[in-house]
Write a protein that holds these residues in place. Structure first.
Motif, PDB file in Angstrom:
ATOM      1  N   ARG A   5     -17.139   8.622 -28.480  1.00  0.00           N
ATOM      2  CA  ARG A   5     -17.374  10.047 -28.236  1.00  0.00           C
ATOM      3  C   ARG A   5     -18.503  10.113 -27.209  1.00  0.00           C
ATOM      4  NH1 ARG A   5     -20.031  11.770 -34.027  1.00  0.00           N
ATOM      5  NH2 ARG A   5     -22.020  10.708 -33.842  1.00  0.00           N
ATOM      6  N   PRO A   6     -18.679  11.230 -26.518  1.00  0.00           N
ATOM      7  CA  PRO A   6     -19.761  11.295 -25.532  1.00  0.00           C
ATOM      8  C   PRO A   6     -21.105  11.015 -26.195  1.00  0.00           C
ATOM      9  CG  PRO A   6     -18.286  13.174 -25.335  1.00  0.00           C
ATOM     10  CD  PRO A   6     -17.881  12.444 -26.587  1.00  0.00           C
ATOM     11  N   THR A   7     -21.705   9.897 -25.861  1.00  0.00           N
ATOM     12  CA  THR A   7     -22.886   9.432 -26.567  1.00  0.00           C
ATOM     13  C   THR A   7     -24.150   9.953 -25.890  1.00  0.00           C
ATOM     14  OG1 THR A   7     -21.656   7.438 -27.085  1.00  0.00           O
ATOM     15  CG2 THR A   7     -24.004   7.391 -27.506  1.00  0.00           C
ATOM     16  N   ARG A   8     -25.107  10.397 -26.695  1.00  0.00           N
ATOM     17  CA  ARG A   8     -26.369  10.875 -26.184  1.00  0.00           C
ATOM     18  C   ARG A   8     -27.199   9.704 -25.674  1.00  0.00           C
ATOM     19  NH1 ARG A   8     -27.770  15.831 -28.668  1.00  0.00           N
ATOM     20  NH2 ARG A   8     -29.805  15.616 -27.676  1.00  0.00           N
ATOM     21  N   SER A   9     -28.062   9.990 -24.700  1.00  0.00           N
ATOM     22  CA  SER A   9     -28.844   8.927 -24.063  1.00  0.00           C
ATOM     23  C   SER A   9     -29.790   8.250 -25.060  1.00  0.00           C
ATOM     24  CB  SER A   9     -29.636   9.505 -22.894  1.00  0.00           C
ATOM     25  OG  SER A   9     -30.405  10.618 -23.312  1.00  0.00           O
ATOM     26  N   GLU A  10     -30.344   9.035 -26.012  1.00  0.00           N
ATOM     27  CA  GLU A  10     -31.281   8.421 -26.952  1.00  0.00           C
ATOM     28  C   GLU A  10     -30.581   7.434 -27.887  1.00  0.00           C
ATOM     29  OE1 GLU A  10     -30.395  12.623 -28.629  1.00  0.00           O
ATOM     30  OE2 GLU A  10     -30.626  11.639 -26.692  1.00  0.00           O
ATOM     31  N   VAL A  11     -29.297   7.691 -28.188  1.00  0.00           N
ATOM     32  CA  VAL A  11     -28.546   6.757 -29.039  1.00  0.00           C
ATOM     33  C   VAL A  11     -28.283   5.466 -28.288  1.00  0.00           C
ATOM     34  CG1 VAL A  11     -26.424   6.429 -30.352  1.00  0.00           C
ATOM     35  CG2 VAL A  11     -27.487   8.680 -30.290  1.00  0.00           C
ATOM     36  N   VAL A  12     -27.885   5.587 -27.029  1.00  0.00           N
ATOM     37  CA  VAL A  12     -27.650   4.388 -26.214  1.00  0.00           C
ATOM     38  C   VAL A  12     -28.934   3.575 -26.104  1.00  0.00           C
ATOM     39  CG1 VAL A  12     -27.030   3.564 -23.912  1.00  0.00           C
ATOM     40  CG2 VAL A  12     -25.783   5.464 -24.918  1.00  0.00           C
ATOM     41  N   MET A  13     -30.059   4.257 -25.914  1.00  0.00           N
ATOM     42  CA  MET A  13     -31.336   3.555 -25.798  1.00  0.00           C
ATOM     43  C   MET A  13     -31.687   2.855 -27.108  1.00  0.00           C
ATOM     44  SD  MET A  13     -33.595   3.006 -23.464  1.00  0.00           S
ATOM     45  CE  MET A  13     -33.901   1.367 -24.092  1.00  0.00           C
ATOM     46  N   ALA A  14     -31.406   3.501 -28.228  1.00  0.00           N
ATOM     47  CA  ALA A  14     -31.689   2.899 -29.537  1.00  0.00           C
ATOM     48  C   ALA A  14     -30.828   1.655 -29.760  1.00  0.00           C
ATOM     49  CB  ALA A  14     -31.448   3.917 -30.651  1.00  0.00           C
ATOM     50  N   VAL A  15     -29.537   1.746 -29.421  1.00  0.00           N
ATOM     51  CA  VAL A  15     -28.658   0.575 -29.575  1.00  0.00           C
ATOM     52  C   VAL A  15     -29.100  -0.536 -28.632  1.00  0.00           C
ATOM     53  CG1 VAL A  15     -26.289  -0.254 -29.386  1.00  0.00           C
ATOM     54  CG2 VAL A  15     -26.722   2.020 -30.293  1.00  0.00           C
ATOM     55  N   ALA A  16     -29.522  -0.169 -27.434  1.00  0.00           N
ATOM     56  CA  ALA A  16     -29.974  -1.179 -26.463  1.00  0.00           C
ATOM     57  C   ALA A  16     -31.181  -1.947 -26.991  1.00  0.00           C
ATOM     58  CB  ALA A  16     -30.308  -0.503 -25.136  1.00  0.00           C
ATOM     59  N   GLN A  17     -32.149  -1.222 -27.567  1.00  0.00           N
ATOM     60  CA  GLN A  17     -33.314  -1.937 -28.094  1.00  0.00           C
ATOM     61  C   GLN A  17     -32.939  -2.793 -29.295  1.00  0.00           C
ATOM     62  OE1 GLN A  17     -35.280  -1.454 -31.074  1.00  0.00           O
ATOM     63  NE2 GLN A  17     -33.794   0.009 -31.910  1.00  0.00           N
ATOM     64  N   LEU A  18     -31.958  -2.355 -30.081  1.00  0.00           N
ATOM     65  CA  LEU A  18     -31.512  -3.167 -31.219  1.00  0.00           C
ATOM     66  C   LEU A  18     -30.904  -4.477 -30.727  1.00  0.00           C
ATOM     67  CD1 LEU A  18     -29.902  -2.209 -34.493  1.00  0.00           C
ATOM     68  CD2 LEU A  18     -28.525  -3.651 -33.046  1.00  0.00           C
TER      69      LEU A  18
END
Length: 1090
Positions: free
Chosen positions: A312-325
Motif C-alpha cells: 500500500r502507499p507507504t509513509r516515509s516514516e515507516v520506510v525510514m523505520a524499516v530501513a533502520q531495522l
C-alpha cells in the motif's frame, strides 16, 4: 471596513457578517479577550449566547465555530465556562465537540474542569464508544494530582472495554498519568501487560508507545507478545508501525546473536550444502556456523512488505523505520534491500529529504555498495536548498572510488560555478576530501584547485586556499611553486581564514621559499594593526619561524612585529607575543626552553584528517532525533550490543503451543484411527527436525531452482505453507463425500499423488509471482513444517496403495478434482518435471487419431494469490479470503471453482457460519458451501464454492452470516480465471485462429523489457495472468496459448510474436470480444514491465 463590521455585529448579532467581524477583530488584536479595544471584549458574546440557547441547533453551530477557531490557532479559552456547561448535553454531536474543546483547554482551566469531573465519570459509562474515549481523554488532560486515583480507575476500566478505540485511548492516558505521577508505575505496568495481549491492530501501536514511555527496560513483557506484534505489524496504522518497529529493533539487539560476525557464512548457506565433508570439517574447526533464530527471521521477513509499493502507499516514516531495522539487525547481505526504498523517498518534500539523506550519509560511510547503483540520484539539482545540496555532496564523497571519480569531478566542476556561495565552498572541500581518499586523483584535484585561485569570486578562492593548505601538508616537498603562487595572492585575498592559511604555509615551508618568505613578512608588518586577529596570530608565528631560520634578514622585522603585538587590544595576541619573545630572544630571564625553540616551532606537523562529519553518528539509532542532532536527546533509548550467547528462545513459545493445539482438530484427526496415527507421526518428525527458518526454506525450495537467493527461498516456504494449509482445510470440507468417490473411482488415488507432485513443482518454480502475498502466510514456522511432513507421509501411503492396487479411503484435496471431472484429461503426466511445451507435445501425439480434438488439460500454473473477502475488523473477528484453484468445478460444468478460507481471529468460538441472501446479476448462479457448525478461536477452515459468472467479470454479491451477524461480501473474478486451459496442436490452433478473424481478433504492439524476451519468462507471465494452456510452436519467436471460457466453452487463442527492436505483437482471437479486450489490457502491462 472592520469598524463597519463591528457596528453591524452589535446591531444584528448574527449571520455571515458576524463571522467577518470576528475575523477582522482577531486580525487586529490577536490577544483575544485581553485586547486594548472595548469591542474585543464583546467579540465572542454571540457565541456565548448561542451556547446558552435552548436550541441544540444553535449550540451545535456555536461549537463548530469554536472548534474552527481552535483549528486556525485562535485563542478560545475565554469561552471555557460557557462550553463546559454543555458537557452534559444529550445531543451526541454537541457532546463530541465539547470534549474536543475540553481536551484542548482542560490543562489551562483546571479548576473549572474539576467542577465537571462527575460528568466525565458518568460519560465513561456512555453507550457511545466515542463519548467514552473522549471522556477519558479529557480526564487524563486535567493535570491535577488530586484526581490521580480517579484517572487510574478510569484507565483500568477502559483497558477492559469492548471497543478497541476506547482501549487505544486508555493506552494514551497511561503516558499522561505516568508523567503526572511516576509513583503509579507498578499499577500502570499491570495495565500495559494486559493491553499488550490485545489482538486489535488499533491498540498495538498505542500500548507499545506507553511501554516505551513507562517501562522500556521490562523486556520480559514483550517475550510472549513478540510473534503477535510481528504478525500484526502489516495491519497497524503508520504511527503504530514506527513505534513497534523501533521497539522490536531494541528487543532484537538484546535477544539474538549478531548476524554480522558470520555474515559470509550466512551468504553461502546454500553452497555449504554441496561442499565436500572435508571442506565442511575445516570450516567447522575454524568457526561455528551461524544459524539465524526463526524469530529473528520472522521480524525481518514481516517488515519487508512495508518497503514495497504493492503492499500500500507507504509513509516515509515507516520506510525510514524499516530501513533502520534492517541496518541494525539484518545480515549485511540482506540490508541492500532498503537502498531503493530510501532513494525513492528523495522525491518527497525537503524536510523528509533532509532526514533521509542524513541517514544515507551515515550508511554510505560503512557500506558504499548499497548506494553505488543510485549514484545519479544524489546529483544536485538547482532547485535543492543548500542543506540538501551539502548532504548530497557528503554522500557523493562517501561513494567516490577509482571507477566513478572522473564522473564526479566533472559534476563538482559544475557545482563550483554555482551562485550559492556556501554550496560552492562545500564543493571545494569535497574535492579536497576526494583528493585525500583516492591517491590516483590527488594531483588532478590539486591542479584544479590551483586554477580556482584565479577565480573572480573571493569566497571560492579563499576556500581553495584552505583546502590546498591541507593537501600540501601531506606532501609539502613537491609543491614549492604552488606556495609561491599562493603568496602572491595575499594582495588580493581579504578573507581572514585564507590569508591565515597562506601565512601558515609560508612559515612551515620558509626554508623551501627563502626569498619569498621575508618579503611576505614585510608586507604583513605594514598592515599588522588592521588585520584580523586570526591573521595577526599567524603573522607572529611567521616572524618567529623566520627569526629562527633567517635571522639576518628578519631580526629587526620580527622585533617590530613583537612590539606591535605587545600593545594589541586582544589579550590572546598579547599573550602570544610575550610567549614568543621569551622563547626566541634569549636573555637572562629565558629558561631552558629557548634552546629548543627551533624544534618547537618547526616540528613536523601531522597531516589533517579530512573525515566525514557523519562518521561518528552510527552509534546512535538511525532515524532518531539523537542521530539528527548528533547528541543524546532526552528520552533516547540506546541500542545495546549484541549478546555473545542468545538468551533462552523458549520464552517466546507460548503462542506456538496454542496454535498447535488449535490446529490439530481443524483437520478432524480424531475421527479415525489412521488419521490419528498420521498426525502423531508428523508431530514426532517435527520435534526431531530442526526448526530454524533457513532449514525450512531449503526444504521448501529443494525441488525448485537451485540458484535462488535466501529471500526467494524464504518466500517459497511461505507460499508452500499457505498452500498446504488450504489443502488441509479442504480435506475436512469434503470428508462427507469421500466414501462415495473412493468406491466409484479407483484410479483417483494414483492421480492424486501425481497431481500433488505437479502442484508442488509448479508452486516452487514460480516463487517470484507468489511472493507478493507474503503477508497472507503469516502462520508460525512450526505449522508449515508440520504440513510439509504431513505431505511426505501422505505420499508414502499413496505409493504403497498404488503397488497393492487396493482401493483405500483417503483424504481428497479440493485442488485435485479430476475424479469428479466429466471431461477426461487426454494424458496423465507421470513426470511433472517436463516442460509445459513437452507436455503439450505428448498430449497432441496421443490425440492425433482425431482430426481436431480440443479437450481440457491440467493448469500449467496455479497462482496462490488470495483476495480479501471479509476483513477481520469488518467481520467482528471472522476473516475470509478466497482464491481460484484453476480446476473444473465439482458443482457444475459452467461454474468457476472458488476456495474460501475462513479464520476465527477472536478468543471465542464462532457458530453457524453460512451463506445468507444472494444478490446475483441476471443469469449468474452460485453453489454455496455447507454450513459450518462452529469455528474454534484462532482456528481456520477452507470450503469450496461454485459460481457461474456467465463469462463476465461482474461481481457476485452475497451475505456471509454467523449465528449473530450477517456481512455483505463480494467476489469479482479476474478475467484470466474465467478460462480453462485446453490441449490443442499447432495445426489445429492455426485452423481455429483462421476462423476467428476480423471482429473476433484483437491485437496490439507492446515494447517488451529485455529481460522478458525469453520463452520461459513470457510463459511464466502469461500463465500467471490467465489460466491458459501452452500450444507447441515450431517457431522460437512465436508463443501460442489456448483456453476456453468456462460458461460457453468459446475458444480463447493468445499469440505473442516477438519482433525486432524489443517489440512484440500480442494477438487474441475469440468470439467473446469483451473478454478478449479485457484480457489484452491485463496482459499488455505484464509483458511490458521488467
Amino acid at each position: 471596513m472592520s469598524s463597519n463590521s463591528f457596528a453591524y455585529n452589535e446591531q444584528s448579532g448574527g449571520g455571515e457578517a458576524t463571522e467577518l467581524g470576528q475575523e477582522a477583530t482577531a486580525t487586529i488584536s490577536p490577544s483575544g479577550a485581553f485586547g486594548l479595544f472595548s469591542s474585543d471584549l464583546k467579540k465572542n458574546e454571540d457565541l456565548k449566547q448561542m451556547l446558552e440557547s435552548n436550541k441544540d441547533s444553535a449550540k451545535l453551530e456555536a461549537m463548530k465555530r469554536i472548534v474552527g477557531m481552535i483549528a486556525k490557532g485562535k485563542n478560545a479559552s475565554e469561552l471555557f465556562p460557557a462550553v463546559v456547561k454543555n458537557v452534559a448535553s444529550k445531543n451526541i454531536e454537541i457532546k463530541k465537540l465539547v470534549y474536543v474543546y475540553l481536551v484542548r483547554y482542560a490543562e489551562e482551566q483546571q479548576d473549572l474542569a474539576l467542577l465537571s469531573i462527575s460528568t466525565f465519570q458518568r460519560a465513561l459509562k456512555d453507550p457511545n464508544q466515542l463519548i467514552r474515549a473522549s471522556a477519558l481523554r479529557v480526564l487524563s488532560s486535567i493535570r491535577v494530582p488530586i484526581i490521580v486515583p480517579i484517572m487510574m480507575l478510569a484507565i483500568k476500566e477502559a483497558s477492559a472495554d469492548l471497543s478497541p478505540y476506547v482501549r487505544k485511548n486508555a493506552a494514551h492516558a497511561i503516558q499522561k498519568l505516568y508523567s503526572l505521577d511516576p509513583e503509579q508505575k507498578e499499577m500502570l505496568i499491570e495495565v500495559i501487560e494486559k493491553l499488550l495481549k490485545d489482538k486489535s491492530t488499533l491498540v498495538a501501536g498505542s500500548v507499545v508507545m506507553a511501554f516505551e514511555e513507562v517501562c522500556p527496560d521490562r523486556i520480559d513483557l514483550i517475550h510472549k507478545n513478540y510473534r503477535k506484534l510481528c504478525n500484526l505489524l502489516v495491519d497497524v496504522e503508520e504511527w503504530g508501525q514506527v513505534v513497534i518497529i523501533h521497539m522490536l529493533t531494541r528487543y532484537a539487539r538484546t535477544q539474538f546473536v549478531s548476524p554480522w560476525k558470520e555474515d559470509d557464512g550466512l551468504q553461502d548457506n546454500e553452497k555449504n550444502f554441496y561442499e565436500s565433508d572435508d571442506e565442511q570439517k575445516e570450516k567447522t574447526e575454524k568457526k561455528k556456523f551461524y544459524t539465524m533464530d526463526p524469530d529473528h527471521r520472522l521480524l525481518i521477513r514481516n517488515t519487508k512488505p512495508l518497503l514495497q509499493k504493492l503492499y500500500r502507499p507507504t509513509r516515509s516514516e515507516v520506510v525510514m523505520a524499516v530501513a533502520q531495522l534492517y541496518w541494525h539487525i539484518a545480515p549485511k547481505s540482506e540490508a541492500g534491500i532498503i537502498s531503493k526504498s530510501l532513494v525513492r523517498l528523495l522525491r518527497s518534500n525537503r524536510e523528509v529529504q533532509y532526514i533521509v539523506l542524513q541517514n544515507i550519509a551515515t550508511m554510505s560511510i560503512q557500506r558504499k555498495g548499497m548506494f553505488e547503483p543510485y549514484l545519479k540520484s544524489f546529483y544536485v539539482r538547482s532547485t535543492d536548498p543548500t542543506m540538501i545540496k551539502t548532504l548530497k555532496l557528503e554522500i557523493l564523497t562517501n561513494l567516490a572510488n577509482e571507477a566513478n571519480i572522473s564522473t564526479l569531478l566533472r559534476e563538482f566542476q559544475t557545482y563550483v560555478k554555482s551562485q550559492d556561495k556556501q554550496f560552492a565552498a562545500a564543493t571545494i572541500q569535497t574535492i579536497g576530501r576526494c583528493a585525500t581518499n583516492i591517491s590516483e586523483v590527488t594531483d588532478t584535484c590539486l591542479n584544479g584547485l590551483v586554477c580556482l585561485l584565479s577565480n573572480r569570486d573571493e569566497i571560492v578562492v579563499a576556500e581553495s586556499v584552505v583546502v590546498i593548505k591541507k593537501l600540501l601538508q601531506m606532501q609539502p616537498a613537491q609543491h614549492g611553486e604552488i606556495i609561491k603562487h599562493m603568496a602572491k595572492l595575499l594582495d588580493s585575498i581579504t578573507v581572514p581564514v585564507a590569508r591565515a592559511s597562506i601565512l601558515w604555509l609560508t612559515g612551515e615551508n620558509c626554508e623551501r621559499v627563502p626569498k619569498i618568505a621575508p618579503d611576505v613578512l614585510r608586507k604583513m608588518a605594514k598592515n599588522f594593526t588592521s588585520e584580523d586577529d586570526l591573521v595577526k596570530l599567524q603573522i607572529l608565528n611567521l616572524g618567529a619561524k623566520l627569526y629562527l631560520t633567517n635571522s639576518k634578514q628578519t631580526k629587526l622585522l620580527t622585533q617590530y612585529i613583537l612590539n606591535l603585538g605587545k600593545y594589541d587590544q586582544n589579550y590572546d595576541i598579547r599573550d602570544r607575543t610575550r610567549f614568543i619573545r621569551q622563547l626566541i630572544v634569549p636573555n637572562e630571564k629565558s629558561g631552558a626552553l629557548s634552546k629548543y625553540a627551533k624544534k618547537i616551532f618547526l616540528a613536523q606537523k601531522p597531516a589533517p584528517l579530512l573525515e566525514s562529519p557523519y562518521k561518528d553518528r552510527d552509534h546512535f539509532q538511525l532515524g532518531t532525533l539523537s542521530h539528527t542532532l548528533n547528541t543524546k536527546a532526552t528520552g533516547y533509548l540506546e541500542l545495546s550490543n549484541w549478546p555473545e550467547v542468545a538468551p533462552d528462545p523458549s520464552v517466546r513459545n507460548v503462542e506456538v503451543i496454542e496454535l498447535a493445539k488449535e490446529w490439530t482438530p481443524a483437520g478432524k484427526a480424531k475421527k479415525e484411527n489412521p488419521a490419528k496415527k498420521f498426525y502423531s507421526e508428523s508431530e514426532e518428525e517435527e520435534d526431531s527436525s530442526d526448526s530454524s527458518s533457513d532449514s525450512e526454506s531449503e526444504s521448501a525450495s529443494e525441488s525448485g531452482e537451485q540458484d535462488e537467493e535466501g529471500d526467494s527461498s524464504d518466500e517459497s516456504s511461505e507460499d508452500s505453507s499457505s498452500e498446504s494449509e488450504s489443502e488441509s482445510g479442504s480435506e475436512s470440507e469434503v470428508e462427507n463425500r469421500r466414501d462415495k468417490n473412493s468406491k466409484t473411482k479407483g484410479k483417483g488415488d494414483s492421480e492424486y499423488g501425481e497431481k500433488e507432485n505437479e502442484n508442488s513443482e509448479t508452486s516452487d518454480s514460480s516463487n517470484e509471482e507468489s511472493s507478493s502475498i507474503e503477508e497472507s502466510s503469516s502462520d508460525s514456522e512450526s505449522e508449515s513444517e508440520n504440513e510439509l511432513e504431513s505431505r511426505k507421509v501422505t505420499k508414502e501411503k499413496e505409493k504403497k496403495t498404488k503397488q497393492d492396487r487396493k482401493p483405500v479411503t483417503k483424504d481428497v484435496s479440493l485442488l485435485d478434482l479430476d475424479d469428479f471431472n466429466p471431461v477426461s484429461t487426454p494424458v496423465a503426466l507421470p513426470m511433472p518435471a517436463f516442460s509445459p511445451s513437452l507436455i503439450a507435445d505428448l498430449e497432441g501425439l496421443n490425440l492425433s487419431t482425431s482430426s481436431s480434438v480440443i479437450s481440457v488439460s491440467t493448469p500449467v500454473f496455479v497462482p496462490m494469490k488470495t483476495h480479501v473477502l471479509l476483513h477481520r475488523m469488518s467481520g467482528k473477528g471472522l476473516a475470509a479470503h478466497y482464491f481460484f484453484p484453476r480446476q473444473p468445478c465439482i458443482f457444475g460444468d459452467k461454474m468457476v471453482s472458488v476456495q474460501i478460507t475462513l479464520s476465527n481471529t477472536t478468543d471465542r468460538k464462532i457458530e453457524n457460519i453460512h451463506t445468507g441472501q444472494k444478490k446475483l446479476p441476471t443469469g449468474m448462479q452460485m453453489h454455496v458451501f455447507n454450513p459450518i457448525e462452529s469455528l474454534e478461536p484462532e482456528g481456520s477452515i477452507t470450503v469450496s464454492m461454485g459460481i457461474d459468472f456467465c463469462d463476465s467479470t461482474q461481481t457476485a454479491s452475497f451475505q456471509l452470516c454467523t449465528k449473530d451477524d450477517c456481512f455483505n461480501v463480494n467476489i469479482q473474478p479476474p478475467v484470466g480465471e474465467l478460462l480453462l486451459p485446453v490441449a490443442i496442436s499447432e495445426k489445429d490452433f492455426k485452423k481455429e485462429q483462421g476462423m476467428l478473424t476480423g471482429m473476433n481478433e484483437t491485437s496490439t504492439i507492446i515494447i517488451v523489457a529485455p529481460q522478458n524476451f525469453t520463452s520461459s519468462v513470457i510463459l511464466q507471465k502469461v500463465v500467471n495472468v490467465a489460466n491458459v494452456g501452452v500450444v507447441p510452436s515450431g517457431q522460437d519467436n512465436i508463443h501460442r496459448f489456448a483456453a476456453k471460457t468456462v460458461h460457453s466453452g468459446s475458444l480463447m487463442l493468445v499469440t505473442v510474436e516477438l519482433k525486432e527492436g524489443s517489440t512484440a505483437q500480442l494477438i487474441i482471437n475469440t468470439e467473446k470480444t469483451v473478454i478478449g479486450s479485457v484480457l489484452l489490457r491485463e496482459l499488455k502491462p505484464v509483458l511490458s514491465q521488467g
